[in-house]
Design a protein around this motif. Structure first.
Motif, PDB file in Angstrom:
ATOM      1  N   MET A 270       0.862  -1.179   0.089  1.00  0.00           N
ATOM      2  CA  MET A 270      -0.123  -0.013   0.047  1.00  0.00           C
ATOM      3  C   MET A 270       0.812   1.130   0.100  1.00  0.00           C
ATOM      4  N   ASN A 271       0.460   2.037  -1.159  1.00  0.00           N
ATOM      5  CA  ASN A 271       1.555   3.471  -0.961  1.00  0.00           C
ATOM      6  C   ASN A 271       0.706   4.312  -0.065  1.00  0.00           C
ATOM      7  N   THR A 272       1.467   5.174   0.579  1.00  0.00           N
ATOM      8  CA  THR A 272       1.012   6.486   1.242  1.00  0.00           C
ATOM      9  C   THR A 272       1.137   7.870   0.804  1.00  0.00           C
ATOM     10  N   ARG A 273       0.365   8.633   1.075  1.00  0.00           N
ATOM     11  CA  ARG A 273       0.296  10.047   0.738  1.00  0.00           C
ATOM     12  C   ARG A 273       0.349  10.928   1.909  1.00  0.00           C
ATOM     13  N   LYS A 274       0.900  12.212   1.935  1.00  0.00           N
ATOM     14  CA  LYS A 274       0.586  13.051   3.074  1.00  0.00           C
ATOM     15  C   LYS A 274       0.015  14.145   2.880  1.00  0.00           C
ATOM     16  N   PHE A 275      -1.045  14.541   3.804  1.00  0.00           N
ATOM     17  CA  PHE A 275      -1.587  15.719   4.295  1.00  0.00           C
ATOM     18  C   PHE A 275      -0.548  16.584   4.304  1.00  0.00           C
ATOM     19  N   SER A 276      -0.510  17.951   3.468  1.00  0.00           N
ATOM     20  CA  SER A 276       0.247  18.853   3.387  1.00  0.00           C
ATOM     21  C   SER A 276       0.616  19.614   4.555  1.00  0.00           C
ATOM     22  N   LYS A 277      -0.537  19.859   5.241  1.00  0.00           N
ATOM     23  CA  LYS A 277      -0.568  20.865   6.503  1.00  0.00           C
ATOM     24  C   LYS A 277       0.311  20.395   7.666  1.00  0.00           C
ATOM     25  N   ASP A 278       0.402  18.920   7.897  1.00  0.00           N
ATOM     26  CA  ASP A 278       1.320  18.639   8.953  1.00  0.00           C
ATOM     27  C   ASP A 278       2.203  17.286   8.456  1.00  0.00           C
ATOM     28  N   GLN A 279       2.009  16.955   7.217  1.00  0.00           N
ATOM     29  CA  GLN A 279       2.842  15.925   6.527  1.00  0.00           C
ATOM     30  C   GLN A 279       2.390  14.584   7.363  1.00  0.00           C
ATOM     31  N   CYS A 280       1.227  14.384   7.753  1.00  0.00           N
ATOM     32  CA  CYS A 280       0.561  13.153   8.436  1.00  0.00           C
ATOM     33  C   CYS A 280       0.652  12.152   7.168  1.00  0.00           C
ATOM     34  N   ALA A 281       0.998  11.058   7.159  1.00  0.00           N
ATOM     35  CA  ALA A 281       0.903  10.121   5.805  1.00  0.00           C
ATOM     36  C   ALA A 281      -0.147   9.150   6.304  1.00  0.00           C
ATOM     37  N   VAL A 282      -1.090   9.011   5.272  1.00  0.00           N
ATOM     38  CA  VAL A 282      -2.079   7.906   5.274  1.00  0.00           C
ATOM     39  C   VAL A 282      -2.089   7.130   4.080  1.00  0.00           C
ATOM     40  N   SER A 283      -2.668   5.768   3.930  1.00  0.00           N
ATOM     41  CA  SER A 283      -2.685   5.008   2.767  1.00  0.00           C
ATOM     42  C   SER A 283      -3.545   5.806   1.916  1.00  0.00           C
ATOM     43  N   GLU A 284      -3.128   5.744   0.717  1.00  0.00           N
ATOM     44  CA  GLU A 284      -3.734   6.301  -0.503  1.00  0.00           C
ATOM     45  C   GLU A 284      -4.996   5.755  -0.747  1.00  0.00           C
ATOM     46  N   VAL A 285      -5.208   4.624  -0.590  1.00  0.00           N
ATOM     47  CA  VAL A 285      -6.681   3.984  -0.473  1.00  0.00           C
ATOM     48  C   VAL A 285      -7.273   3.729   0.833  1.00  0.00           C
ATOM     49  N   GLY A 286      -8.096   4.442   1.203  1.00  0.00           N
ATOM     50  CA  GLY A 286      -8.642   4.401   2.586  1.00  0.00           C
ATOM     51  C   GLY A 286     -10.046   3.472   2.419  1.00  0.00           C
ATOM     52  N   LEU A 287     -10.664   3.529   3.665  1.00  0.00           N
ATOM     53  CA  LEU A 287     -12.084   2.943   3.479  1.00  0.00           C
ATOM     54  C   LEU A 287     -13.070   3.714   4.028  1.00  0.00           C
ATOM     55  N   GLY A 288     -14.240   3.973   3.105  1.00  0.00           N
ATOM     56  CA  GLY A 288     -15.548   4.422   3.519  1.00  0.00           C
ATOM     57  C   GLY A 288     -16.298   3.689   4.134  1.00  0.00           C
ATOM     58  N   CYS A 289     -16.792   4.409   5.267  1.00  0.00           N
ATOM     59  CA  CYS A 289     -17.493   3.509   6.304  1.00  0.00           C
ATOM     60  C   CYS A 289     -18.858   3.553   6.354  1.00  0.00           C
ATOM     61  N   TRP A 290     -19.571   4.237   5.333  1.00  0.00           N
ATOM     62  CA  TRP A 290     -20.881   4.415   5.296  1.00  0.00           C
ATOM     63  C   TRP A 290     -21.538   3.141   5.077  1.00  0.00           C
ATOM     64  N   GLN A 291     -21.252   1.922   4.543  1.00  0.00           N
ATOM     65  CA  GLN A 291     -21.812   0.729   4.222  1.00  0.00           C
ATOM     66  C   GLN A 291     -21.875   0.075   5.680  1.00  0.00           C
ATOM     67  N   ILE A 292     -20.962   0.089   6.536  1.00  0.00           N
ATOM     68  CA  ILE A 292     -21.213  -0.579   7.645  1.00  0.00           C
ATOM     69  C   ILE A 292     -22.127   0.130   8.801  1.00  0.00           C
ATOM     70  N   GLY A 293     -22.626   1.493   8.518  1.00  0.00           N
ATOM     71  CA  GLY A 293     -23.635   1.926   9.133  1.00  0.00           C
ATOM     72  C   GLY A 293     -24.912   1.836   8.689  1.00  0.00           C
ATOM     73  N   GLY A 294     -25.306   1.663   7.385  1.00  0.00           N
ATOM     74  CA  GLY A 294     -26.637   1.526   6.636  1.00  0.00           C
ATOM     75  C   GLY A 294     -26.660   2.181   5.302  1.00  0.00           C
ATOM     76  N   ASN A 295     -27.926   2.046   4.759  1.00  0.00           N
ATOM     77  CA  ASN A 295     -28.307   2.727   3.621  1.00  0.00           C
ATOM     78  C   ASN A 295     -27.659   2.009   2.285  1.00  0.00           C
ATOM     79  N   TRP A 296     -26.930   0.619   2.542  1.00  0.00           N
ATOM     80  CA  TRP A 296     -26.635  -0.071   1.417  1.00  0.00           C
ATOM     81  C   TRP A 296     -26.664  -1.487   1.398  1.00  0.00           C
ATOM     82  N   GLY A 297     -28.042  -1.687   2.229  1.00  0.00           N
ATOM     83  CA  GLY A 297     -28.534  -3.073   2.387  1.00  0.00           C
ATOM     84  C   GLY A 297     -28.073  -3.469   3.841  1.00  0.00           C
ATOM     85  N   GLU A 298     -28.398  -4.538   4.423  1.00  0.00           N
ATOM     86  CA  GLU A 298     -28.012  -5.005   5.662  1.00  0.00           C
ATOM     87  C   GLU A 298     -26.377  -5.386   5.597  1.00  0.00           C
ATOM     88  N   VAL A 299     -25.523  -4.994   6.558  1.00  0.00           N
ATOM     89  CA  VAL A 299     -24.245  -5.605   6.739  1.00  0.00           C
ATOM     90  C   VAL A 299     -24.362  -5.638   8.442  1.00  0.00           C
TER      91      VAL A 299
END
Length: 326
Positions: free
Chosen positions: A1-30
């Motif tokens: 996994m490659n990472t990229r930095k937020f320019s404001k403080d150089q905090c590095a995160v994975s360039e592919v993250g996880l959107g967590c709307w699905q595990i809350g709801g509105n995409w069918g039952e999880v």
């Protein structure tokens, strides 16, 4: 996994993250079990950025993330959002904002939230200085570390970049179908050091290339109940296209995807080819989708000729079909 930095403080995160709307709801039952399998798979695959919101499942998404991270401590950067709950559309007092942040802290089991984003609030509210002053006060009080905004239109995004001091990030809809940010926002974001978090990268699954006219969605799935913007901005569903237009557009886009290449991964790679993007947050309703999404990170950049062809296709065949704020 490659990472990229937020320019404001150089905090590095994975360039592919996880959107967590699905595990809350509105995409069918999880189920809770499946949600934990998805979160575990994400960390196993090197994802270090989760995006959630207080309204996803009425707090369920945040609660599950909090429980998961308590059981499996890790260096995941958690971005959440406030502003679409009981405060919406105009009751954004400092006390209400603080109360919302405190509720997020409790569900996520975090003393200080990594990033709080205003969640697609009305533009007239976003433009009020006291809104941002409240977020600064919460940061200074040690309840949040950073603040940003999730927006619907490029007008809102550009206003934030130009007027909000210390703005850390903007979350936008961006994908092969919705290419407007490239010219309107990306140069300004790069110049100002504002990180860009990309949501709806696969147009709610449309860009998986797996749908047909026979595809159906559950009653609880927003791709059913919000297909024409009945519940919230239609741009959040299928990137603003009607189902019929979406199928036709994807057929046109698919001509540029090499044989044997999964369209979803290819579409994510197209997004990652833009240096202004900090992280992209596709969702997942099962662990195999997490693994598929992550595989876009090591893929080579798409050829310039492909980017040029898709830009031409957008101008000629797609942009006038997009509904909702843009």
């Amino acid at each position: 996994m490659n990472t990229r930095k937020f320019s404001k403080d150089q905090c590095a995160v994975s360039e592919v993250g996880l959107g967590c709307w699905q595990i809350g709801g509105n995409w069918g039952e999880v189920s809770d079990t499946t949600a934990f399998e998805i979160l575990n798979s994400a960390v196993d695959e090197g994802i270090t950025f989760f995006d959630t919101a207080d309204v996803y499942g009425g707090g369920r998404s945040e609660r599950l993330i909090g429980e998961f991270l308590a059981q499996r401590p890790s260096s995941v950067f958690v971005a959440t959002k406030i502003g679409r709950g009981s405060m919406y559309p105009g009751d954004y007092s400092p006390a209400n904002l603080e109360s919302a942040v405190d509720a997020c802290r409790e569900r996520l089991q975090m003393d200080c939230l990594d990033l709080v984003q205003l969640h697609c609030i009305p533009f007239v509210e976003m433009q009020k200085p006291e809104m941002w002053n409240s977020l600064r006060a919460l940061r200074d009080a040690g309840k949040i570390q950073r603040f940003g905004a999730s927006v619907e239109s490029m007008e809102e995004a550009i206003w934030c970049v130009e007027h909000v001091e210390e703005l850390y990030s903007l979350q936008i809809i961006f994908n092969v179908i919705r290419q407007k940010p490239i010219a309107t926002l990306f140069p300004k974001a790069l110049a100002s050091g504002v990180g860009l978090i990309v949501r709806v990268p696969l147009a709610s699954g449309l860009l998986s290339g797996k749908w047909s006219r026979e595809t159906r969605f559950a009653d609880s799935d927003h791709r059913n109940f919000n297909k024409d913007g009945e519940a919230f901005n239609v741009g959040e569903t299928l990137a603003g296209l009607s189902f019929e237009d979406g199928l036709r557009v994807v057929d046109l886009i698919a001509h540029h995807c090499p044989p044997g290449t999964a369209m979803a991964q290819w579409a994510l790679r197209w997004i990652l080819d833009h240096p202004a993007v900090t992280t992209v947050i596709p969702g997942a309703s099962k662990p195999s989708q997490v693994r598929s999404n992550v595989s876009a990170s090591p893929m080579p950049a798409l050829p310039d000729v492909v980017h040029e062809a898709l830009a031409h296709l957008y101008e000629k065949e797609i942009k006038d079909l997009i509904r909702g704020p843009y």
